[in-house]
Design an enzyme around this catalytic site. Sequence first.
Site, PDB file in Angstrom:
ATOM      1  CD  GLU A 247      -2.094   1.774   2.140  1.00  0.00           C
ATOM      2  OE1 GLU A 247      -2.307   3.498   2.650  1.00  0.00           O
ATOM      3  OE2 GLU A 247      -2.317   1.243   3.233  1.00  0.00           O
ATOM      4  CB  CYS A 281      -2.008   6.176   2.329  1.00  0.00           C
ATOM      5  SG  CYS A 281      -2.756   5.558   3.303  1.00  0.00           S
TER       6      CYS A 281
END
Length: 474
Positions: A247, A281
Amino acid sequence: MRIDRNFINNQFLTSDGEELIAVVNPATGAQIAHVTAATAAEARAGVDAAAHAQRGWRRLTSIERAGHLRALADMLEARRAKIGEVLALESGKSLEDATAEVFYAAELTRYHAEWARRIEGEILPSDSPDETLLLQREPIGVVVALIPFNFPIYTLMRKIAPALITGNTVVARPSNNTPGSALELARAVRDCGFPEGAINILAMTHQTAQTVCTHPKVGMITLTGSVGAGRKVLEYSQVNIAKSSLELGGKTPAIIEADADLEKAAAAIVASRTTHCGQLCTAVERVYVQESVHDRFVDLLRGHMAARDFGDRMRQPSAMGPLINANSRLNIHQMVQRAIDDGAKLETGGFIPEGPGWFYPATLLTQCRQDMEIVQEEVFGPVLPVLGYATTADALEMANDHQFGLSSVIYTENYRTAMQVANNIEAGEVYVNRTPADPYQGYHAGWKRSGLGGDDGKHGMLDFTQTRLVIQSW
């Protein structure tokens, strides 16, 4: 001063002449602890311990593994105040937010424990009448989990809980900015009676991390981090042809249609951009506003951003906290200055405050262009560039004109517009009339340079398995 030590086989290591990593409170700049850096030999011992433990761990029934996970979740919840205290000091979060993170990590662990009776294989039709094909799900072996600083407890359990329920064992490397909370969690692992070697947690240098990731007994590497870190993991994975789950960066676009609830959208976007000082994020990183409501929406954003104060959240819990370190603040400020030099208009913020701590004000930029660095690169701080658009098709084109594809946002009261965006956005997630917050049961997976594989839900759990096809003639 507190010294935290690495954790292998349910024991905390001690050794002479050890290298120490300084842990600093980003709200004050004061050193609060040391953590011992694992040597290469200790790192190899951690992988060996995990490999040895995995032989027995995988032979447990999945419901037995779930029992251990539930016991760990209960221990995390019981100790959330202590773990949260350490987490708050090393991350700059408020005590309430840090303690809540531990609670959510415990809940996430319970969620993955529930997969015990739901890990599915498949029965497939054969071309032969006297044959059956069985597709089984099996553990991979030893998983290395590389954990970021922004949610170091939640992300730790997000990685290791699905790895464990599927029969793997883990070597986790916390961020060197926030290692103390992970090693405090290790005490919960030990004290809840978790099998030795199933969970090993070690702080280490980048060089030692390479030693771990390229160890011949490692079968998978999972990372939440930057694109640069992801490229390193892909290099390491070549050694063993290890599976990688990454990720990586995000640059969440928010599209604001003319019919949107502008007040609601502005408040939510500013909250997204300034939570944990923008170090998320999936936080909104760029805003595209329909031209007819552009000026009004900018006024709303400016008001919310200018009102967002910052400070030490141990003393001011409602304030926006600091960035994680001085380099992060300097890099973000330089990006803002380059944007202004390139024609962006500074609406509010955009300065380095005086005094201790690595604070940065909520910063709003208008008159931005799609080709600007501030629009194209991840900032990971409380900076929000705004661009206008004429049609929804234009907004989609700009939102998709990007290297990242993690999360996305659309605000509109028209379901046709919402579905147009949802079916055409190039991102792993799209949130309609709300900002991102990953559900346990979803699948948090990015497109493009935002990653490979994903976390959460059934698919995140199955990413920690490999398949075996059994061809049974009878």
